[in-house]
Design a protein around this motif. Structure first.
Motif, mmCIF file in Angstrom:
data_model
loop_
_atom_site.group_PDB
_atom_site.id
_atom_site.type_symbol
_atom_site.label_atom_id
_atom_site.label_comp_id
_atom_site.label_asym_id
_atom_site.label_seq_id
_atom_site.Cartn_x
_atom_site.Cartn_y
_atom_site.Cartn_z
ATOM 1 N N TYR A 65 75.442 30.039 56.203
ATOM 2 C CA TYR A 65 75.729 28.639 55.895
ATOM 3 C C TYR A 65 74.499 27.760 56.095
ATOM 4 N N GLU A 66 74.484 26.683 55.327
ATOM 5 C CA GLU A 66 73.489 25.642 55.529
ATOM 6 C C GLU A 66 74.200 24.393 56.006
ATOM 7 N N ARG A 67 73.702 23.820 57.081
ATOM 8 C CA ARG A 67 74.286 22.607 57.620
ATOM 9 C C ARG A 67 73.443 21.411 57.172
ATOM 10 N N ARG A 68 74.043 20.543 56.372
ATOM 11 C CA ARG A 68 73.331 19.351 55.919
ATOM 12 C C ARG A 68 74.310 18.192 55.824
ATOM 13 N N GLN A 69 73.812 17.050 55.428
ATOM 14 C CA GLN A 69 74.663 15.863 55.364
ATOM 15 C C GLN A 69 75.833 16.113 54.430
ATOM 16 N N GLY A 70 77.008 15.783 54.922
ATOM 17 C CA GLY A 70 78.206 16.016 54.123
ATOM 18 C C GLY A 70 78.959 17.255 54.533
ATOM 19 N N GLY A 71 78.452 17.998 55.505
ATOM 20 C CA GLY A 71 79.155 19.194 55.971
ATOM 21 C C GLY A 71 78.302 20.442 55.868
ATOM 22 N N ARG A 72 78.975 21.568 55.814
ATOM 23 C CA ARG A 72 78.270 22.841 55.690
ATOM 24 C C ARG A 72 78.565 23.446 54.322
ATOM 25 N N PHE A 73 77.598 24.230 53.844
ATOM 26 C CA PHE A 73 77.718 24.823 52.512
ATOM 27 C C PHE A 73 77.242 26.264 52.589
ATOM 28 N N THR A 74 77.919 27.135 51.863
ATOM 29 C CA THR A 74 77.524 28.536 51.844
ATOM 30 C C THR A 74 76.160 28.680 51.180
ATOM 31 N N ALA A 75 75.383 29.619 51.722
ATOM 32 C CA ALA A 75 74.028 29.857 51.188
ATOM 33 C C ALA A 75 73.864 31.343 50.925
ATOM 34 N N LEU A 76 74.822 31.915 50.196
ATOM 35 C CA LEU A 76 74.818 33.358 49.975
ATOM 36 C C LEU A 76 73.723 33.809 49.026
ATOM 37 N N GLU A 77 73.129 32.873 48.285
ATOM 38 C CA GLU A 77 72.047 33.254 47.382
ATOM 39 C C GLU A 77 70.710 33.358 48.103
ATOM 40 N N GLU A 78 70.664 32.886 49.325
ATOM 41 C CA GLU A 78 69.440 33.024 50.107
ATOM 42 C C GLU A 78 69.240 34.499 50.488
ATOM 43 N N ILE A 79 67.979 34.894 50.679
ATOM 44 C CA ILE A 79 67.670 36.288 51.023
ATOM 45 C C ILE A 79 68.382 36.695 52.305
ATOM 46 N N GLU A 80 68.385 35.808 53.290
ATOM 47 C CA GLU A 80 69.026 36.136 54.557
ATOM 48 C C GLU A 80 70.527 36.326 54.384
ATOM 49 N N GLY A 81 71.142 35.523 53.521
ATOM 50 C CA GLY A 81 72.570 35.652 53.290
ATOM 51 C C GLY A 81 72.955 36.962 52.639
ATOM 52 N N LYS A 82 72.060 37.515 51.832
ATOM 53 C CA LYS A 82 72.355 38.767 51.145
ATOM 54 C C LYS A 82 72.244 39.988 52.061
ATOM 55 N N LEU A 83 71.566 39.832 53.209
ATOM 56 C CA LEU A 83 71.403 40.974 54.110
ATOM 57 C C LEU A 83 72.737 41.560 54.536
ATOM 58 N N PHE A 84 73.688 40.696 54.884
ATOM 59 C CA PHE A 84 74.975 41.166 55.399
ATOM 60 C C PHE A 84 76.114 40.981 54.406
ATOM 61 N N LYS A 85 75.792 40.478 53.219
ATOM 62 C CA LYS A 85 76.838 40.215 52.237
ATOM 63 C C LYS A 85 76.686 41.048 50.976
#
Length: 423
Positions: free
Chosen positions: A82-102
């Motif tokens: 997840y990415e935490r930014r203004q407005g809440g949190r959002f999934t970041a599965l397209e990031e390299i780190e997100g793909k490691l476990f997904k």
């Protein structure tokens, strides 16, 4: 190039917000490591005299089922980035780190297989280690599991930086090297020193050994055809050689599963059978208790390893919920925080999504959905996504409801809506 420059990105590369190691290369004499380069997972004998190691522990059906449940359920729980930014949190599965476990931790394992093995290592060895392969930008792209016993934690204390960890590791290609912490992904289990997890097989050796010894006794009993031991006696004097010959002949003809032949005795020999009352020695009760004891060791409710003696229709659902919260919950936190510390960039984090595991029955789930919909907490499309259904086009799927008898706190029913609010 100074030693400080070793930890900096190469010129021309973007600075990454991954955790950087302290500017230090420890000399061998300064690093404390109990058995450097000799990582061996040793077995030992329990007080029953039975040797207990990973292989023998897995020969116990209750242990095998407990580990199968823990590793399987743990691996099937999605680990999201997840990415935490203004407005809440959002999934970041397209990031390299997100793909490691997904998507793909390495070239040969699925995320499920990798996480299942990770959990098995923590439960059976106390620690999980993986070598981190990084791309040119310094971001982790491949995780290669290192076998238990091939990695030792070496610690160095610096008054400015505190304790700094290094890892003496043997890689799959057979090479030995001391690695900084950023190159080894380490997830320890329950620990007493903050460095290594405790090995349950070593600390619960006597309990496991008792279960193995009981199982071995049962196997030996039925290997003899369920017959007790025999004593051959006579009033005549029998020489040592004759005793040996009689014993061998008797064992050959009447021992084992096929010992059904009729015995013909001479020399005034008499056969006396040693009896053993299994009921009086509470043999079945002992085996039943050992199942519950093994459930305690591995941290699973007894009904999940098929001990239903204390289970009822009313408490199984509650025990299953407790299994996710109290048994798997610490493991979820352990991995998510380790992954966040090792791989997540600033403003990102890992977290498990356990929604699928805590679903109730269909009626209870629909009632909960209906309450959320009425309260305006979710819209139709959000509810449909929980059940893996496609979105509804238009306002029917995106509008939020609000009960007609509700109003904004602090405003009278006659007050006009504020600017920008829907009438």
């Amino acid at each position: 190039m100074g030693i400080m420059d070793f930890w900096k990105p190469a010129r021309g590369q973007a600075t990454q917000s991954v955790r950087a190691e302290p500017p230090l290369q420890a000399a061998g004499a300064d690093v404390q490591s109990e058995r450097q380069w000799n990582g061996i997972v040793t077995a030992g004998r329990s007080k029953t005299g039975v040797r207990v190691d990973e292989k023998s522990a897995l020969s116990i059906p209750a242990t095998l089922q407990a580990l199968r449940i823990l590793t399987g359920v743990f691996a099937m729980t999605p680990l999201h980035y997840y990415e935490r930014r203004q407005g809440g949190r959002f999934t970041a599965l397209e990031e390299i780190e997100g793909k490691l476990f997904k998507v793909s931790p390495n070239s040969h394992q699925t995320p499920f297989a990798f996480l299942e093995l990770l959990m098995a290592d923590i439960l059976l060895a106390g620690d999980f280690y993986a070598y981190v392969s990084r791309g040119a930008d310094g971001r982790a792209k491949v995780l290669t599991r290192l076998k238990p016993g091939t990695v030792l934690v070496a610690e160095y204390f610096d008054r400015q930086e505190g304790t700094i960890l290094f890892y003496d590791a043997t890689l799959p290609d057979g090479s030995h090297e001391r690695f900084p912490a950023r190159d080894i992904f380490h997830v320890p289990g329950f620990s007493r020193n903050g460095l290594n997890g405790l090995n349950p097989i070593q600390y619960a050796r006597d309990a496991l050994g008792g279960a193995i010894a009981t199982s071995d006794h049962t196997a030996k009993f039925w290997n003899k055809g369920g017959r007790p031991s025999t004593v051959l006696s006579t009033e005549q004097k029998v020489g040592t050689e004759d005793k040996r010959r009689i014993k061998e002949d008797w064992s050959k003809l009447y021992a084992g599963q096929d010992g059904e032949m009729i015995a013909v005795l001479d020399q005034d020999l008499k056969a006396n059978f040693l009896t053993h009352d299994m009921r009086q020695s509470q043999f079945l009760e002992t085996r039943q208790f050992q199942v519950v004891d093994l459930a305690r060791i591995w941290g699973v409710p007894p009904h999940l390893i098929f001990d239903l003696s204390k289970a009822t229709f009313g408490n199984i659902e509650q025990q299953s919920l407790e299994f996710v919260i109290y048994h798997l919950g610490p493991h979820y936190a352990r991995l998510a925080q380790a992954a966040t510390k090792a791989f997540a960039r600033e403003g990102f984090y890992f977290e498990h999504v356990t929604d699928a595991l805590v679903k109730g029955d269909l009626k209870s789930r629909m009632e909960a959905f209906w309450l959320q919909r009425q309260m305006g907490m979710v819209n139709g499309n959000e509810l449909r996504s929980y059940e893996n259904k496609p979105d509804i086009a238009g306002a029917a799927g995106t509008d939020y409801w609000m009960p007609s008898n509700f109003q904004v706190a602090g405003r009278s029913a006659e007050s006009p809506p504020a600017n920008g609010e829907n009438e």
